[in-house]
Design a protein around this motif. Structure first.
Motif, PDB file in Angstrom:
ATOM      1  N   PRO A 158       0.825  -1.209   0.000  1.00 39.24           N
ATOM      2  CA  PRO A 158       0.000   0.000   0.000  1.00 39.24           C
ATOM      3  C   PRO A 158       0.862   1.263   0.000  1.00 39.24           C
ATOM      4  N   LEU A 159       0.404   2.258  -0.730  1.00 37.80           N
ATOM      5  CA  LEU A 159       1.068   3.559  -0.840  1.00 37.80           C
ATOM      6  C   LEU A 159       2.517   3.467  -1.310  1.00 37.80           C
ATOM      7  N   SER A 160       2.764   2.541  -2.253  1.00 38.29           N
ATOM      8  CA  SER A 160       4.093   2.507  -2.870  1.00 38.29           C
ATOM      9  C   SER A 160       4.211   3.709  -3.796  1.00 38.29           C
ATOM     10  N   ASP A 161       5.373   3.915  -4.365  1.00 41.09           N
ATOM     11  CA  ASP A 161       5.537   4.989  -5.339  1.00 41.09           C
ATOM     12  C   ASP A 161       4.615   4.741  -6.530  1.00 41.09           C
ATOM     13  N   VAL A 162       4.427   5.786  -7.318  1.00 40.39           N
ATOM     14  CA  VAL A 162       3.516   5.736  -8.457  1.00 40.39           C
ATOM     15  C   VAL A 162       4.265   6.179  -9.704  1.00 40.39           C
ATOM     16  N   HIS A 163       4.073   5.443 -10.801  1.00 43.04           N
ATOM     17  CA  HIS A 163       4.584   5.866 -12.104  1.00 43.04           C
ATOM     18  C   HIS A 163       3.476   6.613 -12.835  1.00 43.04           C
ATOM     19  N   ILE A 164       3.829   7.735 -13.420  1.00 43.18           N
ATOM     20  CA  ILE A 164       2.907   8.516 -14.237  1.00 43.18           C
ATOM     21  C   ILE A 164       3.541   8.635 -15.617  1.00 43.18           C
ATOM     22  N   ARG A 165       2.896   8.021 -16.603  1.00 37.08           N
ATOM     23  CA  ARG A 165       3.400   8.075 -17.984  1.00 37.08           C
ATOM     24  C   ARG A 165       2.479   8.968 -18.807  1.00 37.08           C
ATOM     25  N   LEU A 166       3.089   9.959 -19.457  1.00 32.82           N
ATOM     26  CA  LEU A 166       2.355  10.897 -20.301  1.00 32.82           C
ATOM     27  C   LEU A 166       2.810  10.692 -21.735  1.00 32.82           C
ATOM     28  N   ARG A 167       1.857  10.584 -22.661  1.00 35.21           N
ATOM     29  CA  ARG A 167       2.184  10.340 -24.071  1.00 35.21           C
ATOM     30  C   ARG A 167       1.631  11.434 -24.970  1.00 35.21           C
ATOM     31  N   VAL A 168       2.428  11.778 -25.958  1.00 33.80           N
ATOM     32  CA  VAL A 168       1.992  12.640 -27.056  1.00 33.80           C
ATOM     33  C   VAL A 168       2.490  11.957 -28.316  1.00 33.80           C
ATOM     34  N   GLY A 169       1.577  11.388 -29.076  1.00 36.99           N
ATOM     35  CA  GLY A 169       1.977  10.641 -30.269  1.00 36.99           C
ATOM     36  C   GLY A 169       2.859   9.476 -29.890  1.00 36.99           C
ATOM     37  N   ASP A 170       4.034   9.404 -30.507  1.00 35.90           N
ATOM     38  CA  ASP A 170       4.977   8.319 -30.201  1.00 35.90           C
ATOM     39  C   ASP A 170       5.906   8.658 -29.044  1.00 35.90           C
ATOM     40  N   ASP A 171       5.874   9.901 -28.577  1.00 35.42           N
ATOM     41  CA  ASP A 171       6.744  10.335 -27.485  1.00 35.42           C
ATOM     42  C   ASP A 171       6.054  10.123 -26.143  1.00 35.42           C
ATOM     43  N   SER A 172       6.855   9.813 -25.135  1.00 33.05           N
ATOM     44  CA  SER A 172       6.294   9.677 -23.797  1.00 33.05           C
ATOM     45  C   SER A 172       7.318  10.132 -22.771  1.00 33.05           C
ATOM     46  N   ALA A 173       6.810  10.472 -21.607  1.00 27.34           N
ATOM     47  CA  ALA A 173       7.652  10.860 -20.477  1.00 27.34           C
ATOM     48  C   ALA A 173       7.171  10.069 -19.270  1.00 27.34           C
ATOM     49  N   LEU A 174       8.121   9.606 -18.466  1.00 28.13           N
ATOM     50  CA  LEU A 174       7.796   8.796 -17.300  1.00 28.13           C
ATOM     51  C   LEU A 174       8.278   9.512 -16.047  1.00 28.13           C
ATOM     52  N   PHE A 175       7.381   9.607 -15.070  1.00 27.57           N
ATOM     53  CA  PHE A 175       7.681  10.254 -13.797  1.00 27.57           C
ATOM     54  C   PHE A 175       7.382   9.278 -12.675  1.00 27.57           C
ATOM     55  N   ARG A 176       8.117   9.431 -11.580  1.00 30.91           N
ATOM     56  CA  ARG A 176       7.878   8.614 -10.384  1.00 30.91           C
ATOM     57  C   ARG A 176       7.622   9.561  -9.220  1.00 30.91           C
ATOM     58  N   ALA A 177       6.531   9.300  -8.508  1.00 32.97           N
ATOM     59  CA  ALA A 177       6.151  10.148  -7.382  1.00 32.97           C
ATOM     60  C   ALA A 177       5.820   9.281  -6.179  1.00 32.97           C
ATOM     61  N   GLY A 178       6.024   9.836  -5.006  1.00 30.83           N
ATOM     62  CA  GLY A 178       5.585   9.160  -3.797  1.00 30.83           C
ATOM     63  C   GLY A 178       4.069   9.221  -3.701  1.00 30.83           C
ATOM     64  N   ALA A 179       3.443   8.141  -3.285  1.00 31.23           N
ATOM     65  CA  ALA A 179       1.988   8.129  -3.169  1.00 31.23           C
ATOM     66  C   ALA A 179       1.473   9.014  -2.034  1.00 31.23           C
ATOM     67  N   PRO A 180       2.145   9.077  -0.866  1.00 28.75           N
ATOM     68  CA  PRO A 180       1.567   9.867   0.235  1.00 28.75           C
ATOM     69  C   PRO A 180       1.265  11.333  -0.100  1.00 28.75           C
ATOM     70  N   PRO A 181       2.143  12.077  -0.790  1.00 29.37           N
ATOM     71  CA  PRO A 181       1.756  13.460  -1.103  1.00 29.37           C
ATOM     72  C   PRO A 181       0.600  13.545  -2.102  1.00 29.37           C
ATOM     73  N   LEU A 182       0.490  12.563  -2.983  1.00 33.04           N
ATOM     74  CA  LEU A 182      -0.638  12.549  -3.921  1.00 33.04           C
ATOM     75  C   LEU A 182      -1.939  12.271  -3.182  1.00 33.04           C
ATOM     76  N   VAL A 183      -1.891  11.333  -2.239  1.00 29.75           N
ATOM     77  CA  VAL A 183      -3.075  11.015  -1.439  1.00 29.75           C
ATOM     78  C   VAL A 183      -3.486  12.228  -0.599  1.00 29.75           C
ATOM     79  N   ALA A 184      -2.509  12.919  -0.019  1.00 27.34           N
ATOM     80  CA  ALA A 184      -2.814  14.111   0.782  1.00 27.34           C
ATOM     81  C   ALA A 184      -3.479  15.183  -0.081  1.00 27.34           C
TER      82      ALA A 184
END
Length: 144
Positions: A80-106
């Motif tokens: 529970p509340l492990s880190d989170v990957h957020i992948r954003l795509r535009v066409g064939d390009d993408s960016a990957l971000f890693r965030a801690g879950a607790p600040p997102l939950v807050a």
């Protein structure tokens, strides 16, 4: 009356398996657009980039893989509340971000106090705000 919730979190921008760096990301939620959250990424050397996507997508992605389109959010582990990957795509390009879950939950907890999940339609000016936003988008597209 427009109300909003803001927070700033540090996320890791995962450029490759060997290279990542921490960047500040502003989270924003406004009652004028009660279904969406906005993340503004402050990448070094570039103008800030803002992405808007469903608040529920962010909430769901903290616990299980979510998102079929340009935004995909998933926990990195099974605890529970492990880190989170957020992948954003535009066409064939993408960016990957890693965030801690607790600040997102807050942050999401604060948005829920402002507008409880499932109560978005109870906001009286939502349809008017949506019409205004769509009008601005169409005007920008026609001008450009």
């Amino acid at each position: 009356m427009r109300e909003s919730v803001q927070a700033e979190v540090l996320m890791s921008f995962l450029v490759s398996e060997e290279l990542c760096f921490r960047i500040p990301v502003e989270l924003r939620y406004e009652t004028g657009d009660p279904y969406a959250v906005r993340m503004t990424f402050h990448l070094p050397g570039d103008a800030p980039v803002t992405w808007a996507f469903g608040r529920e997508l962010l909430l769901d992605g903290i616990n299980a893989p979510s998102g079929d389109g340009d935004v995909h959010i998933a926990p990195t582990g099974h605890e529970p509340l492990s880190d989170v990957h957020i992948r954003l795509r535009v066409g064939d390009d993408s960016a990957l971000f890693r965030a801690g879950a607790p600040p997102l939950v807050a942050f999401l907890d604060r948005t829920d106090k402002l507008v409880p999940l499932g109560q978005e339609l109870a906001l009286g000016d939502f349809e008017l705000s949506l019409e205004e936003a769509l009008g601005r988008i169409l005007a920008e597209e026609n001008a450009g």
